[in-house]
Structures are given as structure tokens and as C-alpha cells.
Design a protein around this motif. Structure first.
Motif, PDB file in Angstrom:
ATOM      1  N   CYS A   4       0.837  -1.206   0.000  1.00  0.00           N
ATOM      2  CA  CYS A   4       0.000   0.000   0.000  1.00  0.00           C
ATOM      3  C   CYS A   4       0.865   1.246   0.000  1.00  0.00           C
ATOM      4  O   CYS A   4       1.937   1.274   0.601  1.00  0.00           O
ATOM      5  CB  CYS A   4      -0.910   0.023   1.229  1.00  0.00           C
ATOM      6  SG  CYS A   4      -2.247  -1.159   1.149  1.00  0.00           S
ATOM      7  N   ILE A   5       0.374   2.254  -0.673  1.00  0.00           N
ATOM      8  CA  ILE A   5       1.025   3.560  -0.665  1.00  0.00           C
ATOM      9  C   ILE A   5       0.012   4.579  -0.173  1.00  0.00           C
ATOM     10  O   ILE A   5      -1.194   4.361  -0.253  1.00  0.00           O
ATOM     11  CB  ILE A   5       1.562   3.955  -2.059  1.00  0.00           C
ATOM     12  CG1 ILE A   5       0.415   3.995  -3.080  1.00  0.00           C
ATOM     13  CG2 ILE A   5       2.671   3.010  -2.496  1.00  0.00           C
ATOM     14  CD1 ILE A   5       0.807   4.591  -4.419  1.00  0.00           C
ATOM     15  N   GLN A  76       0.729  -1.033  16.603  1.00  0.00           N
ATOM     16  CA  GLN A  76       1.645  -0.037  16.062  1.00  0.00           C
ATOM     17  C   GLN A  76       0.808   1.064  15.425  1.00  0.00           C
ATOM     18  O   GLN A  76      -0.186   0.786  14.760  1.00  0.00           O
ATOM     19  CB  GLN A  76       2.587  -0.647  15.023  1.00  0.00           C
ATOM     20  CG  GLN A  76       3.622   0.324  14.513  1.00  0.00           C
ATOM     21  CD  GLN A  76       4.613  -0.317  13.560  1.00  0.00           C
ATOM     22  OE1 GLN A  76       4.322  -1.324  12.917  1.00  0.00           O
ATOM     23  NE2 GLN A  76       5.791   0.276  13.458  1.00  0.00           N
ATOM     24  N   ASN A  77       1.209   2.286  15.650  1.00  0.00           N
ATOM     25  CA  ASN A  77       0.488   3.399  15.058  1.00  0.00           C
ATOM     26  C   ASN A  77       0.569   3.296  13.536  1.00  0.00           C
ATOM     27  O   ASN A  77       1.583   2.855  12.983  1.00  0.00           O
ATOM     28  CB  ASN A  77       1.075   4.723  15.537  1.00  0.00           C
ATOM     29  CG  ASN A  77       0.138   5.891  15.321  1.00  0.00           C
ATOM     30  OD1 ASN A  77      -1.055   5.714  15.081  1.00  0.00           O
ATOM     31  ND2 ASN A  77       0.669   7.087  15.421  1.00  0.00           N
ATOM     32  N   ALA A  78      -0.491   3.653  12.862  1.00  0.00           N
ATOM     33  CA  ALA A  78      -0.531   3.622  11.398  1.00  0.00           C
ATOM     34  C   ALA A  78      -1.611   4.585  10.931  1.00  0.00           C
ATOM     35  O   ALA A  78      -2.543   4.904  11.681  1.00  0.00           O
ATOM     36  CB  ALA A  78      -0.816   2.207  10.898  1.00  0.00           C
ATOM     37  N   LEU A  79      -1.491   5.025   9.714  1.00  0.00           N
ATOM     38  CA  LEU A  79      -2.439   5.958   9.118  1.00  0.00           C
ATOM     39  C   LEU A  79      -3.489   5.177   8.344  1.00  0.00           C
ATOM     40  O   LEU A  79      -3.154   4.354   7.487  1.00  0.00           O
ATOM     41  CB  LEU A  79      -1.695   6.915   8.188  1.00  0.00           C
ATOM     42  CG  LEU A  79      -2.465   8.092   7.626  1.00  0.00           C
ATOM     43  CD1 LEU A  79      -2.928   9.031   8.746  1.00  0.00           C
ATOM     44  CD2 LEU A  79      -1.590   8.860   6.636  1.00  0.00           C
ATOM     45  N   TYR A  80      -4.775   5.433   8.656  1.00  0.00           N
ATOM     46  CA  TYR A  80      -5.883   4.699   8.045  1.00  0.00           C
ATOM     47  C   TYR A  80      -6.982   5.651   7.584  1.00  0.00           C
ATOM     48  O   TYR A  80      -7.171   6.724   8.143  1.00  0.00           O
ATOM     49  CB  TYR A  80      -6.536   3.752   9.072  1.00  0.00           C
ATOM     50  CG  TYR A  80      -5.860   2.433   9.253  1.00  0.00           C
ATOM     51  CD1 TYR A  80      -6.403   1.274   8.716  1.00  0.00           C
ATOM     52  CD2 TYR A  80      -4.685   2.325   9.985  1.00  0.00           C
ATOM     53  CE1 TYR A  80      -5.799   0.039   8.906  1.00  0.00           C
ATOM     54  CE2 TYR A  80      -4.070   1.096  10.177  1.00  0.00           C
ATOM     55  CZ  TYR A  80      -4.635  -0.035   9.634  1.00  0.00           C
ATOM     56  OH  TYR A  80      -4.036  -1.247   9.818  1.00  0.00           O
ATOM     57  N   GLU A 112     -10.552  12.346   5.073  1.00  0.00           N
ATOM     58  CA  GLU A 112      -9.454  12.435   6.032  1.00  0.00           C
ATOM     59  C   GLU A 112      -8.947  11.062   6.472  1.00  0.00           C
ATOM     60  O   GLU A 112      -9.717  10.216   6.896  1.00  0.00           O
ATOM     61  CB  GLU A 112      -9.940  13.205   7.265  1.00  0.00           C
ATOM     62  CG  GLU A 112      -8.908  13.412   8.326  1.00  0.00           C
ATOM     63  CD  GLU A 112      -9.461  14.077   9.575  1.00  0.00           C
ATOM     64  OE1 GLU A 112      -8.648  14.339  10.468  1.00  0.00           O
ATOM     65  OE2 GLU A 112     -10.677  14.299   9.662  1.00  0.00           O
ATOM     66  N   ALA A 113      -7.637  10.869   6.376  1.00  0.00           N
ATOM     67  CA  ALA A 113      -6.982   9.693   6.957  1.00  0.00           C
ATOM     68  C   ALA A 113      -6.495  10.091   8.351  1.00  0.00           C
ATOM     69  O   ALA A 113      -6.094  11.237   8.576  1.00  0.00           O
ATOM     70  CB  ALA A 113      -5.808   9.256   6.100  1.00  0.00           C
ATOM     71  N   VAL A 114      -6.560   9.149   9.293  1.00  0.00           N
ATOM     72  CA  VAL A 114      -6.256   9.462  10.680  1.00  0.00           C
ATOM     73  C   VAL A 114      -5.346   8.384  11.271  1.00  0.00           C
ATOM     74  O   VAL A 114      -5.604   7.189  11.088  1.00  0.00           O
ATOM     75  CB  VAL A 114      -7.565   9.550  11.518  1.00  0.00           C
ATOM     76  CG1 VAL A 114      -7.281   9.930  12.944  1.00  0.00           C
ATOM     77  CG2 VAL A 114      -8.540  10.514  10.889  1.00  0.00           C
ATOM     78  N   THR A 142       2.450   0.273   8.284  1.00  0.00           N
ATOM     79  CA  THR A 142       2.045   0.435   6.891  1.00  0.00           C
ATOM     80  C   THR A 142       0.789   1.292   6.791  1.00  0.00           C
ATOM     81  O   THR A 142      -0.175   1.076   7.520  1.00  0.00           O
ATOM     82  CB  THR A 142       1.756  -0.946   6.265  1.00  0.00           C
ATOM     83  OG1 THR A 142       2.914  -1.757   6.418  1.00  0.00           O
ATOM     84  CG2 THR A 142       1.418  -0.826   4.798  1.00  0.00           C
ATOM     85  N   VAL A 143       0.817   2.261   5.901  1.00  0.00           N
ATOM     86  CA  VAL A 143      -0.357   3.097   5.690  1.00  0.00           C
ATOM     87  C   VAL A 143      -1.437   2.285   4.988  1.00  0.00           C
ATOM     88  O   VAL A 143      -1.141   1.339   4.247  1.00  0.00           O
ATOM     89  CB  VAL A 143      -0.044   4.367   4.861  1.00  0.00           C
ATOM     90  CG1 VAL A 143       0.968   5.241   5.552  1.00  0.00           C
ATOM     91  CG2 VAL A 143       0.387   4.032   3.459  1.00  0.00           C
ATOM     92  N   TYR A 144      -2.672   2.666   5.230  1.00  0.00           N
ATOM     93  CA  TYR A 144      -3.805   2.024   4.567  1.00  0.00           C
ATOM     94  C   TYR A 144      -4.775   3.134   4.178  1.00  0.00           C
ATOM     95  O   TYR A 144      -5.825   3.309   4.781  1.00  0.00           O
ATOM     96  CB  TYR A 144      -4.439   0.988   5.493  1.00  0.00           C
ATOM     97  CG  TYR A 144      -5.319  -0.002   4.772  1.00  0.00           C
ATOM     98  CD1 TYR A 144      -4.859  -0.695   3.656  1.00  0.00           C
ATOM     99  CD2 TYR A 144      -6.602  -0.252   5.209  1.00  0.00           C
ATOM    100  CE1 TYR A 144      -5.669  -1.603   2.993  1.00  0.00           C
ATOM    101  CE2 TYR A 144      -7.420  -1.165   4.561  1.00  0.00           C
ATOM    102  CZ  TYR A 144      -6.945  -1.834   3.456  1.00  0.00           C
ATOM    103  OH  TYR A 144      -7.751  -2.733   2.798  1.00  0.00           O
ATOM    104  N   THR A 145      -4.345   3.916   3.198  1.00  0.00           N
ATOM    105  CA  THR A 145      -5.116   5.079   2.779  1.00  0.00           C
ATOM    106  C   THR A 145      -5.320   5.061   1.275  1.00  0.00           C
ATOM    107  O   THR A 145      -4.577   4.424   0.536  1.00  0.00           O
ATOM    108  CB  THR A 145      -4.412   6.393   3.172  1.00  0.00           C
ATOM    109  OG1 THR A 145      -3.189   6.512   2.437  1.00  0.00           O
ATOM    110  CG2 THR A 145      -4.125   6.449   4.668  1.00  0.00           C
TER     111      THR A 145
END
Length: 190
Positions: A4-5, A76-80, A112-114, A142-145
Motif C-alpha cells: 500500500c502507498i 503499532q500506530n498507522a495511518l488509516y 481524512e486519513a487518521v 504500513t499506511v492504509y489510505t
């Protein structure tokens, strides 16, 4: 998810073939969708709301933990991109009633991704409890946006519930239905 990117568009599809069974099944379904005249892929990233498995889904799990005065835990913190289930329903209705969308695949995500940590903080604020947030592994996962430009072009009128409002609604629902939550299942992270 391995490849994912951030801000992934629908056109990113097919740059990698998923190695796991679940991802590969979704890949095959999308390939089939592309060749079909009447099937459309509404690509969901992370959906949350009532009736989901609260013992494993992040937002519901964090809400339930705060209701029982337990710390909120994050692997783990990640952007979703998290989509409130109430915002998905009008999208599905739209695609049922509009027979000829421009594309075969649409990312169904809010604007918005958070980060997960920010979501945990929002839940703490809504709960009005000073509970710890425990992050097991440092750094960002890993980002999931995705990118929702295609969806917004197709559905120019689309509106998403503000995240704070949707979390508050869900918090209140779990609070009203606390009897369905087994605290013992919240003590072990999955």
C-alpha cells in the motif's frame, strides 16, 4: 496491504499481485469486475460501526475498553482511512440506482486519513476518562489510505459524517448496549 502507498488511487491496482489468500481473492474479483458489464467494485478500506466484532476491530475495541476503564492498546500506530458504516449505505444505494457509473472500481473512503493514536485520543476525549494509550511497537506501520477523487467526481453530493460525530454516536451506542460486551474478551489483544 504489504504494498500500500499513501493516497492510493484505483489505478494503482495490478502493480502487485497479493501473496495472501484473502488479498488474492480480492484481486481476482477485481479482475473479473473489470471484464463484467454490470459489476462494480466498491473498494472499502476500513469500515466501522455497530454490530462489528468489537473484540478485534480497532475503533469499537477502543470504545469498549474505555467503557470498562481499560487502557486502549495499539499494536503499532498507522495511518488509516476509516469509513463510518452510516456513510457507506448511501454510496451502495447510489450504485444500485445508477446503472452506468463511469468506472468499474471506486475507493469508498472519507476525505481524512487518521493515525490510530489520534483515534484513541479522540475516544478518550469522548469517554471523558484519563486512561492510558499503550503502543506496543514504536514508529509508524504500513499506511492504509486511498484517494477518493473518483468517488467524489461520481457522487458530487457525497458528504461524510465528521469523525468525532461518528465516534460519539458509536460510543453512545456501545454505552447503551454495554451488556453485550464481555469484558474478559477485552483483556487479550488480538
Amino acid at each position: 496491504r504489504k504494498h500500500c502507498i499513501h493516497n492510493m488511487t484505483e489505478d494503482y491496482f495490478d502493480t502487485h499481485i497479493p501473496a495472501n489468500d484473502y488479498g488474492f481473492a480480492k484481486y481476482v474479483m477485481t479482475k473479473y469486475t473489470e471484464k463484467s458489464s454490470n459489476i462494480y467494485n466498491l473498494r472499502l478500506f476500513s469500515v466501522f460501526g455497530k454490530y462489528e466484532p468489537w473484540d478485534i476491530r480497532f475503533i469499537s475495541n477502543a470504545i469498549c475498553k474505555t467503557l470498562f476503564n481499560l487502557p486502549v492498546t495499539i499494536n503499532q500506530n498507522a495511518l488509516y482511512h476509516y469509513l463510518y458504516i452510516n456513510d457507506l449505505i448511501p454510496v451502495v444505494e447510489y450504485f444500485i440506482h445508477h446503472n452506468n457509473p463511469e468506472y468499474k472500481v471506486y475507493n469508498i473512503i472519507p476525505d481524512e486519513a487518521v493515525p490510530l493514536y489520534t483515534l484513541a485520543e479522540k475516544i478518550k476525549i469522548i469517554s471523558k476518562k484519563d486512561l492510558p494509550i499503550i503502543v506496543a511497537k514504536e514508529g509508524m506501520g504500513t499506511v492504509y489510505t486511498g484517494n477518493n477523487s473518483r468517488l467524489k467526481k461520481e457522487m458530487a453530493h457525497i458528504k461524510f459524517t465528521p469523525l468525532d460525530c461518528s465516534i460519539k454516536e458509536l460510543y453512545n451506542w456501545y454505552s447503551d448496549n454495554i451488556n453485550m460486551i464481555d469484558k474478559k474478551l477485552l483483556l487479550v489483544d488480538k
